[in-house]
Design a protein around this motif. Structure first.
Motif, short mmCIF file in Angstrom:
data_model
loop_
_atom_site.label_atom_id
_atom_site.label_comp_id
_atom_site.label_asym_id
_atom_site.label_seq_id
_atom_site.Cartn_x
_atom_site.Cartn_y
_atom_site.Cartn_z
N LEU A 94 -5.90 -80.26 -9.05
CA LEU A 94 -6.38 -81.22 -8.06
C LEU A 94 -5.97 -80.82 -6.64
O LEU A 94 -6.63 -81.19 -5.68
N LYS A 95 -4.88 -80.07 -6.52
CA LYS A 95 -4.49 -79.58 -5.20
C LYS A 95 -5.52 -78.59 -4.65
O LYS A 95 -5.76 -78.53 -3.45
N ILE A 96 -6.12 -77.82 -5.55
CA ILE A 96 -7.19 -76.91 -5.14
C ILE A 96 -8.40 -77.72 -4.70
O ILE A 96 -9.02 -77.42 -3.67
N LEU A 97 -8.72 -78.74 -5.47
CA LEU A 97 -9.84 -79.61 -5.11
C LEU A 97 -9.60 -80.29 -3.77
O LEU A 97 -10.52 -80.44 -2.96
N ASN A 98 -8.36 -80.68 -3.49
CA ASN A 98 -8.05 -81.38 -2.24
C ASN A 98 -8.31 -80.53 -1.01
O ASN A 98 -8.57 -81.05 0.08
N LEU A 99 -8.21 -79.23 -1.17
CA LEU A 99 -8.44 -78.34 -0.03
C LEU A 99 -9.90 -78.39 0.43
O LEU A 99 -10.19 -78.18 1.61
N HIS A 100 -10.80 -78.67 -0.49
CA HIS A 100 -12.23 -78.70 -0.19
C HIS A 100 -12.58 -79.77 0.85
O HIS A 100 -13.22 -79.45 1.87
N PRO A 101 -12.23 -81.05 0.66
CA PRO A 101 -12.57 -82.05 1.68
C PRO A 101 -11.90 -81.81 3.02
O PRO A 101 -12.48 -82.11 4.07
N PHE A 102 -10.69 -81.26 3.01
CA PHE A 102 -10.03 -80.96 4.28
C PHE A 102 -10.82 -79.92 5.08
O PHE A 102 -11.07 -80.09 6.28
N LEU A 103 -11.22 -78.85 4.42
CA LEU A 103 -11.97 -77.78 5.09
C LEU A 103 -13.34 -78.27 5.56
O LEU A 103 -13.79 -77.93 6.66
N MET A 104 -13.99 -79.07 4.74
CA MET A 104 -15.34 -79.51 5.07
C MET A 104 -15.35 -80.59 6.15
O MET A 104 -16.16 -80.53 7.07
N VAL A 105 -14.44 -81.53 6.04
CA VAL A 105 -14.44 -82.63 7.02
C VAL A 105 -13.86 -82.18 8.35
O VAL A 105 -14.49 -82.32 9.40
N VAL A 106 -12.66 -81.62 8.32
CA VAL A 106 -12.00 -81.24 9.57
C VAL A 106 -12.55 -79.93 10.11
O VAL A 106 -12.92 -79.83 11.28
N GLY A 107 -12.62 -78.91 9.25
CA GLY A 107 -13.04 -77.59 9.72
C GLY A 107 -14.51 -77.47 10.02
O GLY A 107 -14.90 -76.91 11.04
N PHE A 108 -15.34 -78.00 9.13
CA PHE A 108 -16.79 -77.85 9.28
C PHE A 108 -17.40 -78.92 10.18
O PHE A 108 -18.03 -78.63 11.20
N ILE A 109 -17.19 -80.19 9.83
CA ILE A 109 -17.87 -81.27 10.55
C ILE A 109 -17.23 -81.57 11.89
O ILE A 109 -17.91 -81.60 12.92
N LEU A 110 -15.93 -81.82 11.92
CA LEU A 110 -15.29 -82.20 13.18
C LEU A 110 -15.29 -81.07 14.20
O LEU A 110 -15.64 -81.27 15.36
#
Length: 220
Positions: A46-62
């Motif tokens: 689940l820690k691997i899965l958690n990295l996905h929303p961080f990258l997508m929300v903060v890195g990609f969208i914001l």
């Protein structure tokens, strides 16, 4: 239209920056406090899965949203603004690609099927379109650069498609948050509120970024 009735872009960008900080804070609190953090390689998948929303929300969208607003928020010459716009979008693209690698890694290690949800369709479509838009814009507006008439003709379409892709990415994030919410079966009200507020603020961020693009520049 009288000047007193014109809403300038400057105060809207300030509000968008504040939402940037708020969403980043909420995502970090959610993942670090309630979901045990994130990692690229861990026995806790689940820690691997958690990295996905961080990258997508903060890195990609914001970061991508900040790139769109760069021409209104950077107090510099147009060439410098264009460079910042380009670099921020490059960071956003890199984050998105890494985010895709992470989610495929997680699903492969968990023996889960890939690309079968609306969230995944939205997400991969947004990233592919974003990458294509970046390549075309790089060669058209940066290096080697197209003719002035060609750049002027393509600019409205560049802006329009950029906003469409940006809104598609936000749609992917919202469906992803809903998918994660349902998958986790959240029982803790505090965590549910954090996820809901994150989704609402993302929607508002998308609206403000779009508004910044169409509003007249402030005189100060």
């Amino acid at each position: 239209m009288p000047r007193s009735f014109q809403l300038m872009a400057f105060p809207v960008t300030i509000l968008a920056h504040l939402i940037f900080v708020a969403v980043t804070t909420l995502v970090l609190v959610w993942l670090l406090k309630f979901r045990e953090g994130f990692a690229f390689d861990s026995t806790n998948k689940l820690k691997i899965l958690n990295l996905h929303p961080f990258l997508m929300v903060v890195g990609f969208i914001l970061v991508g949203g900040e790139a769109i607003m760069a021409f209104r928020t950077i107090p510099a010459k147009r060439r410098s603004k264009k460079l910042v716009h380009l670099l921020l979008h490059l960071i956003a693209l890199g984050s998105a690609i890494f985010g895709i690698v992470v989610i495929f890694k997680f699903k492969n290690e968990m023996n889960l099927p890939n690309m079968f949800t609306l969230h995944s369709w939205f997400g991969i479509s947004a990233i592919c379109a974003f990458g294509l838009q970046y390549i075309v814009a790089f060669f058209t507006y940066f290096f080697p650069g197209a003719e002035t008439s060609t750049r002027a003709t393509l600019l409205p379409w560049h802006r329009f498609l950029g906003l469409v892709i940006f809104q598609l990415a936000i749609s992917a994030a919202l469906t992803g948050l809903l998918e994660r919410f349902m998958m986790l079966g959240l029982q803790r009200q505090q965590e549910a509120l954090i996820m809901n507020f994150t989704a609402l603020l993302l929607f508002l961020f998308g609206a403000l970024v779009s508004l910044v693009v169409i509003l007249p520049r402030s005189s100060y």
